[in-house]
Design an enzyme around this catalytic site. Sequence first.
Site, PDB file in Angstrom:
ATOM      1  CB  SER A  13      -0.897  -0.040   1.221  1.00  0.00           C
ATOM      2  OG  SER A  13      -1.782  -1.005   1.196  1.00  0.00           O
ATOM      3  CB  CYS A  14      -0.129   4.700  -0.774  1.00  0.00           C
ATOM      4  SG  CYS A  14       0.437   6.349  -0.873  1.00  0.00           S
ATOM      5  N   PRO A  15       2.888   4.448   1.049  1.00  0.00           N
ATOM      6  CG  PRO A  15       4.378   5.730   1.926  1.00  0.00           C
ATOM      7  CD  PRO A  15       3.267   4.905   2.416  1.00  0.00           C
ATOM      8  CG  ASP A  40      -2.275   1.583  -3.400  1.00  0.00           C
ATOM      9  OD1 ASP A  40      -3.420   2.007  -3.385  1.00  0.00           O
ATOM     10  OD2 ASP A  40      -1.713   2.097  -2.094  1.00  0.00           O
TER      11      ASP A  40
END
Length: 76
Positions: A13-15, A40
């Site tokens: 997932s981000c980042p 994502d």
Amino acid sequence: MMTDKVLDVRGLSCPLPVLRAKKTLDTLPPGTILTVIATDPGTRRDFESLCRQTGHTLLKASEDGELFTFILQRAG
């Protein structure tokens, strides 16, 4: 399109996807083509921003269901 290196960041997932891509791009010679495979949905925005900030080129961004593929060329 010919790819020099593939980075699989599915499940992250981000980042993390964009950070791993930046770290990988930093180790590659100028002009190298990197394909990033992600899951994502926020990565499209992140990779567009990365390219604006770093001078790398986003050659292609595509989506196939829940799979996102980005083809980037290292600046140089």
